[in-house]
Write a protein that holds these residues in place. Sequence first.
Motif, PDB file in Angstrom:
ATOM      1  N   SER A   1      -0.560   2.981 -11.363  1.00 32.42           N
ATOM      2  CA  SER A   1      -0.793   1.886 -10.421  1.00 32.42           C
ATOM      3  C   SER A   1      -1.004   2.418  -9.009  1.00 32.42           C
ATOM      4  O   SER A   1      -1.829   1.896  -8.253  1.00 32.42           O
ATOM      5  CB  SER A   1       0.382   0.901 -10.452  1.00 32.42           C
ATOM      6  OG  SER A   1       1.582   1.523 -10.032  1.00 32.42           O
ATOM      7  N   GLU A   2      -0.280   3.472  -8.639  1.00 34.60           N
ATOM      8  CA  GLU A   2      -0.454   4.038  -7.304  1.00 34.60           C
ATOM      9  C   GLU A   2      -1.870   4.569  -7.099  1.00 34.60           C
ATOM     10  O   GLU A   2      -2.468   4.372  -6.041  1.00 34.60           O
ATOM     11  CB  GLU A   2       0.554   5.159  -7.056  1.00 34.60           C
ATOM     12  CG  GLU A   2       0.407   5.790  -5.684  1.00 34.60           C
ATOM     13  CD  GLU A   2       1.444   6.847  -5.407  1.00 34.60           C
ATOM     14  OE1 GLU A   2       2.402   6.556  -4.676  1.00 34.60           O
ATOM     15  OE2 GLU A   2       1.290   7.968  -5.931  1.00 34.60           O
TER      16      GLU A   2
ATOM     17  N   ARG B   1       3.098   5.308   0.755  1.00 35.42           N
ATOM     18  CA  ARG B   1       3.921   5.302  -0.455  1.00 35.42           C
ATOM     19  C   ARG B   1       5.382   5.329  -0.041  1.00 35.42           C
ATOM     20  O   ARG B   1       5.813   6.235   0.664  1.00 35.42           O
ATOM     21  CB  ARG B   1       3.602   6.510  -1.322  1.00 35.42           C
ATOM     22  CG  ARG B   1       4.481   6.615  -2.565  1.00 35.42           C
ATOM     23  CD  ARG B   1       4.256   7.945  -3.263  1.00 35.42           C
ATOM     24  NE  ARG B   1       5.048   8.042  -4.487  1.00 35.42           N
ATOM     25  CZ  ARG B   1       5.087   9.123  -5.250  1.00 35.42           C
ATOM     26  NH1 ARG B   1       4.379  10.188  -4.930  1.00 35.42           N
ATOM     27  NH2 ARG B   1       5.844   9.135  -6.336  1.00 35.42           N
TER      28      ARG B   1
ATOM     29  N   VAL C   1       2.971  -4.526  -2.345  1.00 36.89           N
ATOM     30  CA  VAL C   1       2.115  -4.322  -3.496  1.00 36.89           C
ATOM     31  C   VAL C   1       2.867  -4.589  -4.792  1.00 36.89           C
ATOM     32  O   VAL C   1       3.918  -4.026  -5.034  1.00 36.89           O
ATOM     33  CB  VAL C   1       1.557  -2.887  -3.484  1.00 36.89           C
ATOM     34  CG1 VAL C   1       0.719  -2.634  -4.729  1.00 36.89           C
ATOM     35  CG2 VAL C   1       0.713  -2.676  -2.239  1.00 36.89           C
TER      36      VAL C   1
ATOM     37  N   ASN D   1       2.861   0.666  -0.654  1.00 39.13           N
ATOM     38  CA  ASN D   1       3.081   0.696  -2.093  1.00 39.13           C
ATOM     39  C   ASN D   1       4.527   1.066  -2.401  1.00 39.13           C
ATOM     40  O   ASN D   1       4.927   2.228  -2.253  1.00 39.13           O
ATOM     41  CB  ASN D   1       2.132   1.709  -2.742  1.00 39.13           C
ATOM     42  CG  ASN D   1       2.327   1.772  -4.247  1.00 39.13           C
ATOM     43  OD1 ASN D   1       2.655   0.776  -4.877  1.00 39.13           O
ATOM     44  ND2 ASN D   1       2.121   2.944  -4.828  1.00 39.13           N
TER      45      ASN D   1
ATOM     46  N   PHE E   1      -2.744   3.822   3.637  1.00 40.43           N
ATOM     47  CA  PHE E   1      -1.947   3.729   2.421  1.00 40.43           C
ATOM     48  C   PHE E   1      -0.622   4.440   2.628  1.00 40.43           C
ATOM     49  O   PHE E   1      -0.582   5.618   2.992  1.00 40.43           O
ATOM     50  CB  PHE E   1      -2.688   4.355   1.241  1.00 40.43           C
ATOM     51  CG  PHE E   1      -1.967   4.231  -0.068  1.00 40.43           C
ATOM     52  CD1 PHE E   1      -2.098   3.092  -0.845  1.00 40.43           C
ATOM     53  CD2 PHE E   1      -1.145   5.255  -0.531  1.00 40.43           C
ATOM     54  CE1 PHE E   1      -1.432   2.975  -2.056  1.00 40.43           C
ATOM     55  CE2 PHE E   1      -0.478   5.150  -1.732  1.00 40.43           C
ATOM     56  CZ  PHE E   1      -0.616   4.004  -2.499  1.00 40.43           C
TER      57      PHE E   1
ATOM     58  N   PHE F   1      -4.165   1.592  -6.508  1.00 38.67           N
ATOM     59  CA  PHE F   1      -3.989   1.035  -5.170  1.00 38.67           C
ATOM     60  C   PHE F   1      -4.580   1.960  -4.100  1.00 38.67           C
ATOM     61  O   PHE F   1      -5.177   1.513  -3.129  1.00 38.67           O
ATOM     62  CB  PHE F   1      -2.511   0.781  -4.876  1.00 38.67           C
ATOM     63  CG  PHE F   1      -1.900  -0.319  -5.695  1.00 38.67           C
ATOM     64  CD1 PHE F   1      -2.543  -1.531  -5.823  1.00 38.67           C
ATOM     65  CD2 PHE F   1      -0.676  -0.133  -6.325  1.00 38.67           C
ATOM     66  CE1 PHE F   1      -1.981  -2.554  -6.570  1.00 38.67           C
ATOM     67  CE2 PHE F   1      -0.107  -1.148  -7.080  1.00 38.67           C
ATOM     68  CZ  PHE F   1      -0.770  -2.360  -7.201  1.00 38.67           C
ATOM     69  N   LYS F   2      -4.392   3.268  -4.297  1.00 38.28           N
ATOM     70  CA  LYS F   2      -4.945   4.233  -3.344  1.00 38.28           C
ATOM     71  C   LYS F   2      -6.468   4.174  -3.336  1.00 38.28           C
ATOM     72  O   LYS F   2      -7.107   4.264  -2.280  1.00 38.28           O
ATOM     73  CB  LYS F   2      -4.482   5.642  -3.731  1.00 38.28           C
ATOM     74  CG  LYS F   2      -4.941   6.746  -2.769  1.00 38.28           C
ATOM     75  CD  LYS F   2      -4.320   6.602  -1.396  1.00 38.28           C
ATOM     76  CE  LYS F   2      -4.502   7.849  -0.541  1.00 38.28           C
ATOM     77  NZ  LYS F   2      -5.909   8.215  -0.325  1.00 38.28           N
TER      78      LYS F   2
ATOM     79  N   THR G   1      -3.319  -5.270  -9.692  1.00 29.79           N
ATOM     80  CA  THR G   1      -4.288  -4.783  -8.711  1.00 29.79           C
ATOM     81  C   THR G   1      -5.382  -5.807  -8.430  1.00 29.79           C
ATOM     82  O   THR G   1      -6.033  -5.748  -7.387  1.00 29.79           O
ATOM     83  CB  THR G   1      -4.936  -3.475  -9.197  1.00 29.79           C
ATOM     84  OG1 THR G   1      -5.562  -3.700 -10.458  1.00 29.79           O
ATOM     85  CG2 THR G   1      -3.895  -2.378  -9.334  1.00 29.79           C
TER      86      THR G   1
END
Length: 273
Positions: free
Chosen positions: A52-53, A69, A20, A45, A67, A56-57, A24
């Motif tokens: 940004s997280e 991290r 990632v 990610n 997902f 993306f989530k 986005t």
Amino acid sequence: CDKDPKSPLPYKTVYYRLQVLINTHDLKDFFESFDVPNSKIIIVNSFYDLESEQEFKHIADTHNADFLRVSNQGYGYGNNRGCEHALRHYDFRFLIISNPDIKIQRLSLSALQPVATSIVAPKITTLKGKNQNPLMPFSLGRLNRWKYLTFRSHRRFIFLLFCIWARLCRIAFFSFFFLFGKKYTQIYAAHGAFVIIPRSIVEQLHPIYNEEMFLFCEEEQLAQLAGKHRIKTVYLPAIKIVHKENGSMSFLSESTFELTRKSFMILYETWFK
């Protein structure tokens, strides 16, 4: 993607790992072009910031994707964590490691059957029409020592000559490939933006990447590891991918050259020295 009675899931799955980046929109475009039945996407990610997280989530939740991290320790680190998650939770036939800035033009699982025991490099083109696969049709062989000495002495100009040599090798490769009209052929290294690996090979090679490297030379790491286990890497243009390269960096920059230099020295000292 046929049914597997032994699997805890109703179908075997195709696994996608997305390295990632901050954009986005690329990830949203990827999902729009993705159309593989009975598959599962895993977003990895490499943490940048909370904003940004969260975005993306949200994309992952919208598309029923897993997902993960992970800390931002590079391409290889994130890929290895994604592979572990796929092996632990899913029964799949093929694992696909993909950048987020990808659009899939053609992805037929039936096209993979003749090369189902090999690492597969599809046809990858940039928005400008440049072919990125094969990344390296042939190994540098003994030239690796000269490349190593070039990096050790920080001679960036001579390194550019190796880039030109690699380009000439690709031109020669395509000339012979089209001349003989092959549907697929063996190569040395596949471009890391989109690479397809059968589950049996993932299990045999895992961990696939050297986590001491950061962003560069991971493709050659995979090529060397596969060669050690006598696993072929093949170029298969029946599968077509567009790479937008929104996250790409210039080899002319000092920081990019330094990252490449460090990664190649690790590669050389691991496999060639």
